[in-house]
Write a protein that holds these residues in place. Structure first.
Motif, PDB file in Angstrom:
ATOM      1  N   THR A   1       1.877  -9.664 -30.506  1.00 47.50           N
ATOM      2  CA  THR A   1       1.123  -9.914 -31.727  1.00 47.50           C
ATOM      3  C   THR A   1       1.447 -11.311 -32.242  1.00 47.50           C
ATOM      4  O   THR A   1       2.543 -11.542 -32.753  1.00 47.50           O
ATOM      5  CB  THR A   1       1.492  -8.862 -32.802  1.00 47.50           C
TER       6      THR A   1
ATOM      7  N   GLU B   1      -3.743 -15.186 -36.872  1.00 47.37           N
ATOM      8  CA  GLU B   1      -4.961 -14.817 -36.135  1.00 47.37           C
ATOM      9  C   GLU B   1      -5.523 -15.962 -35.284  1.00 47.37           C
ATOM     10  O   GLU B   1      -6.162 -15.729 -34.261  1.00 47.37           O
ATOM     11  CB  GLU B   1      -6.019 -14.351 -37.142  1.00 47.37           C
TER      12      GLU B   1
ATOM     13  N   ARG C   1      -1.019  -8.522 -22.802  1.00 43.44           N
ATOM     14  CA  ARG C   1      -2.160  -8.349 -23.713  1.00 43.44           C
ATOM     15  C   ARG C   1      -1.812  -8.812 -25.122  1.00 43.44           C
ATOM     16  O   ARG C   1      -0.683  -8.662 -25.572  1.00 43.44           O
ATOM     17  CB  ARG C   1      -2.543  -6.870 -23.811  1.00 43.44           C
ATOM     18  N   VAL C   2      -2.834  -9.315 -25.811  1.00 38.94           N
ATOM     19  CA  VAL C   2      -2.729  -9.577 -27.245  1.00 38.94           C
ATOM     20  C   VAL C   2      -3.067  -8.260 -27.944  1.00 38.94           C
ATOM     21  O   VAL C   2      -4.003  -7.566 -27.534  1.00 38.94           O
ATOM     22  CB  VAL C   2      -3.719 -10.688 -27.673  1.00 38.94           C
TER      23      VAL C   2
ATOM     24  N   SER D   1      -5.481  -8.724 -33.433  1.00 34.82           N
ATOM     25  CA  SER D   1      -4.468  -9.655 -33.946  1.00 34.82           C
ATOM     26  C   SER D   1      -4.778 -11.123 -33.684  1.00 34.82           C
ATOM     27  O   SER D   1      -4.072 -11.994 -34.161  1.00 34.82           O
ATOM     28  CB  SER D   1      -3.098  -9.320 -33.349  1.00 34.82           C
ATOM     29  N   HIS D   2      -5.841 -11.401 -32.912  1.00 33.71           N
ATOM     30  CA  HIS D   2      -6.158 -12.793 -32.591  1.00 33.71           C
ATOM     31  C   HIS D   2      -7.664 -12.989 -32.537  1.00 33.71           C
ATOM     32  O   HIS D   2      -8.389 -12.132 -32.028  1.00 33.71           O
ATOM     33  CB  HIS D   2      -5.518 -13.176 -31.250  1.00 33.71           C
TER      34      HIS D   2
ATOM     35  N   GLU E   1      -9.097 -12.840 -28.887  1.00 36.40           N
ATOM     36  CA  GLU E   1      -8.326 -11.844 -28.137  1.00 36.40           C
ATOM     37  C   GLU E   1      -8.824 -11.642 -26.703  1.00 36.40           C
ATOM     38  O   GLU E   1      -8.043 -11.692 -25.754  1.00 36.40           O
ATOM     39  CB  GLU E   1      -8.391 -10.524 -28.914  1.00 36.40           C
TER      40      GLU E   1
ATOM     41  N   ASN F   1      -6.693 -12.586 -23.320  1.00 35.74           N
ATOM     42  CA  ASN F   1      -6.346 -11.531 -22.365  1.00 35.74           C
ATOM     43  C   ASN F   1      -6.860 -11.862 -20.969  1.00 35.74           C
ATOM     44  O   ASN F   1      -6.166 -11.648 -19.974  1.00 35.74           O
ATOM     45  CB  ASN F   1      -6.883 -10.176 -22.830  1.00 35.74           C
TER      46      ASN F   1
END
Length: 158
Positions: free
Chosen positions: A81, A85, A114-115, A119-120, A123, A127
């Protein structure tokens, strides 16, 4: 360290005390040693953040609960995490996790980085980059990026 910080004042958490894994008697020197969640966490907990002098554990970028291991299938998934963001270092952090586990685990393991969902901002793209073998190989041919990864993986004696 990066000159302009994305998250200038991150929240820093106290590190968890290391737990004793107990003695692991070797009955057969050729047998595959089982690997568990705590062992994986111990491998990655001290990786330094690319922007700050803190570990990924201290920033709660990674936690023990975010590590999944299926030793029977030789599979490890680490979900991290980012602290913000729009973290521009998310791919570098994921690459650090991947490289550390590539260097630490037997080659039979498939590692999935993985994110954490939601959380991003990018994402899916992060990934994809972190789990594409060709992209990871290309990234590891960039000497500047390898230097950054090695700096994050270097032991801290503080």
């Amino acid at each position: 360290m990066v000159s302009e910080l994305i998250n200038a004042n991150p929240v820093v958490y106290e590190k968890k005390e290391r737990r004793d894994r107990g003695s692991r008697a070797v009955l057969d020197e050729y047998a595959a040693e089982p690997i568990d969640q705590l062992e994986i966490f111990d491998h990655i907990r001290d990786i330094k953040d690319p922007e700050h002098p803190y570990s990924l554990e201290e920033l709660k970028v990674i936690t023990e609960d975010a590590v999944d291991v299926d030793d029977q299938r030789s599979y490890v998934r680490v979900t991290f995490t980012p602290t913000v963001e729009h973290c521009s270092m998310a791919t570098v952090i994921g690459l650090c996790l991947r490289v550390k586990l590539m260097r630490s685990l037997p080659s039979r393991y498939k590692v999935d980085i993985r994110v954490a969902p939601g959380s991003h901002a990018t994402e899916a793209a992060v990934n994809k980059q972190l789990n594409d073998k060709e992209r990871v190989a290309a990234a590891l041919e960039n000497p500047n990026l390898v230097d950054m990864v090695d700096e994050c993986l270097a032991p801290s004696y503080a």
